[in-house]
Design a protein around this motif. Structure first.
Motif, PDB file in Angstrom:
ATOM      1  N   VAL A  22       3.098   0.760   3.255  1.00 15.43           N
ATOM      2  CA  VAL A  22       2.862  -0.420   4.079  1.00 15.43           C
ATOM      3  C   VAL A  22       3.569  -1.598   3.403  1.00 15.43           C
ATOM      4  N   ASP A  69       1.985  -6.324   7.468  1.00 20.22           N
ATOM      5  CA  ASP A  69       1.433  -5.034   7.043  1.00 20.22           C
ATOM      6  C   ASP A  69       1.915  -3.926   7.980  1.00 20.22           C
ATOM      7  N   ARG A  85       4.693  -5.866   3.483  1.00 20.69           N
ATOM      8  CA  ARG A  85       4.294  -7.193   3.944  1.00 20.69           C
ATOM      9  C   ARG A  85       5.374  -8.185   3.517  1.00 20.69           C
ATOM     10  N   GLU A 139       0.851  -1.195   0.000  1.00 25.72           N
ATOM     11  CA  GLU A 139       0.000   0.000   0.000  1.00 25.72           C
ATOM     12  C   GLU A 139       0.882   1.238   0.000  1.00 25.72           C
TER      13      GLU A 139
END
Length: 501
Positions: A191, A271, A193, A184
């Motif tokens: 963000v 995240d 992950r 994101e």
């Protein structure tokens, strides 16, 4: 200890003491060990290394070493670690080198990710900031602010550059979890992950620095290209530690693992939000590939200093063991000890060579010579060094009494008679051989040997890079071509080819 923009001096106090370092770990970090979330300040699996790190930090305040481990911050006037000095003169580089030798000597070369190491990656980041600024001027400002923040607060860092071993035969398109990625993008940050593996020393660190793994230089998807740093105590960042080597439930001596089992951790980024001011590079694969070696220049150099002191530990143990069992003057043992001594001396001379090949960087600093040859050499000889100790010590690595055995009045006379050594008693000999066992035979020693094999990167890739980048190769090849041309000309003059009629 968070910073923003020009607030990196807020509450800065200079170098840590042992007590202030331990206290600084009292945050909301999420560290997991054996299925339980733990406090590294109080859990027994972390106690030994925590004490050792505290002792090393106390050296910065000691009368004997304060001047050789610190310098005065031009911003605050506080004493700050020489680990964070970005050297611009030979004298400054020499001061950094003395500091690194002290860190490594006082830990016997047993802490590969000692705080002095990744501090020097931050020095490299600071040196590379102008190149980062060509991608985005904010990246340069972020790198400079982060360097000052780490320097003024004596931040202990780990770095996490290894990708998880899920399915390395698969492409990122086929298996996107093979590497950390951006999921994101927001106005105030991104963000991420994914996971990073084997973040050594991570449970004891304040921060983690993440940058592109060299295994993925050719990543084409921009979401996989990011350099950043975060506090360990960041929401949704979870650390899972491997099994500790320190929790021994018997009375056998474990002088190394009880002090130097620095821990390795998987880092799970579930995240995790990274604010803009914590990002140093984004999307640009070429800048990441070019910068990887640049920012590692000082860290790789101090890594060689650490390896030198590790080799000295092996030599000391092997030499004492050979005396303790009366084999020092055996020809074959002398050969083994001489081979080990040659490795110690070769690394020492190589470090001297790196010091004498200082090169100016585009960032205005002095970097040591390129370590590629020594990187490959260290990975190549590390297993051989351990094998020499095994040969010298022989079966003594298998059978030694425990501390409880030594204290037992029934066993002690037998131990003195049958398990003592030449001019040493059974207590000294058993403890020495236990030390040797930890170096080369037990779980601690095997972990250390694996570390030496892989921590500098793939030895094959390093050898290829060394060959391809070797500056003298063109001249060497030209000399051989000239030799062949000259020999051909001389042969033709001595034996001219008759003209055809």
């Amino acid at each position: 200890m968070e910073y923003r923009h020009n607030l990196h001096m807020h509450k800065a106090a200079g170098v840590h003491s042992g007590a202030s370092f331990v206290a600084s770990l009292g945050d909301e970090r999420e560290v997991w060990y054996d299925g339980q979330r733990v406090d590294v300040r109080t859990h027994p699996a972390f106690a030994g290394v925590l004490r050792e790190l505290g002792r090393l930090y106390d050296l910065q305040h000691s009368d004997a070493h304060h001047k050789d481990m610190t310098w005065t911050s031009p911003q605050t006037g506080h004493p700050v670690s020489l680990s964070y000095l970005a050297p611009s003169t030979p004298a400054q580089f020499a001061a950094k080198t003395r500091n690194s030798h002290l860190w490594m000597e006082h830990s016997h070369g047993q802490l590969p990710r000692i705080p002095d190491f990744v501090a020097n990656v931050v020095v490299g980041l600071y040196d590379y900031r102008h190149e980062l600024g060509k991608v985005d001027p904010q990246f340069a400002r972020n790198a400079e602010n982060y360097y000052l923040y780490c320097r003024e607060h004596d931040i202990a860092l780990t770095h996490a550059i290894g990708d998880p071993q899920i399915d390395r035969s698969a492409s990122l398109a086929e298996h996107p979890d093979n590497a950390l990625r951006i999921v994101e993008r927001r106005a105030d940050g991104v963000v991420v992950r994914g996971a990073k593996q084997l973040a050594t020393l991570a449970p004891y660190c304040h921060e983690v620095m993440v940058y592109l793994s060299p295994a993925f230089f050719m990543r084409s998807a921009p979401e996989y290209v990011i350099w950043f740093a975060l506090p360990i105590a960041t929401p949704n960042l979870r650390l899972m530690c491997r099994e500790s080597q320190t929790e021994h439930r018997n009375s056998f001596r474990h002088d190394l693992s009880s002090r130097y089992d620095e821990q390795d951790a998987m880092l799970f980024f579930d995240d995790v939000f990274i604010p803009n001011h914590r990002i140093f590079l984004l999307d640009d694969c070429q800048a990441a590939a070019a910068g990887f070696a640049r920012i590692s220049a000082w860290a790789l150099y101090v890594g060689q200093i650490r390896f030198y002191h590790r080799l000295r530990t092996f030599l000391g143990v092997a030499a004492l063991a050979s005396k303790a069992i009366g084999v020092k003057d055996f020809r074959e043992i002398g050969d083994q000890l001489g081979e080990l001594t040659s490795y110690v001396e070769m690394v020492r001379l190589a470090i001297v060579g790196l010091q004498n090949e200082l090169r100016p960087t585009s960032g205005g600093h002095l970097a040591p010579g390129v370590t590629l040859a020594l990187d490959a050499f260290a990975a190549q000889v590390s297993a051989r060094v351990a094998q020499i100790v095994r040969v010298v010590c022989g079966s003594g690595l298998v059978m030694q009494p425990s501390e409880a055995d030594l204290a037992n009045p029934v066993l002690r006379p037998l131990l003195e008679r049958y398990m003592g050594g030449k001019d040493v008693d059974v207590v000294f000999k058993s403890r020495l051989f236990r030390l040797a066992t930890e170096l080369v035979s037990d779980r601690y020693g095997m972990r250390q040997e694996l570390y030496e094999m892989w921590n500098r990167g793939d030895i094959v890739r390093n050898r290829i890079a060394l060959f391809e980048s070797y500056p003298g190769r063109a001249g060497i090849e030209a000399n051989i071509v000239a030799l062949l041309d000259g020999a051909s000309a001389a042969l033709q003059a001595a034996h001219p080819v008759p003209e055809s009629t």
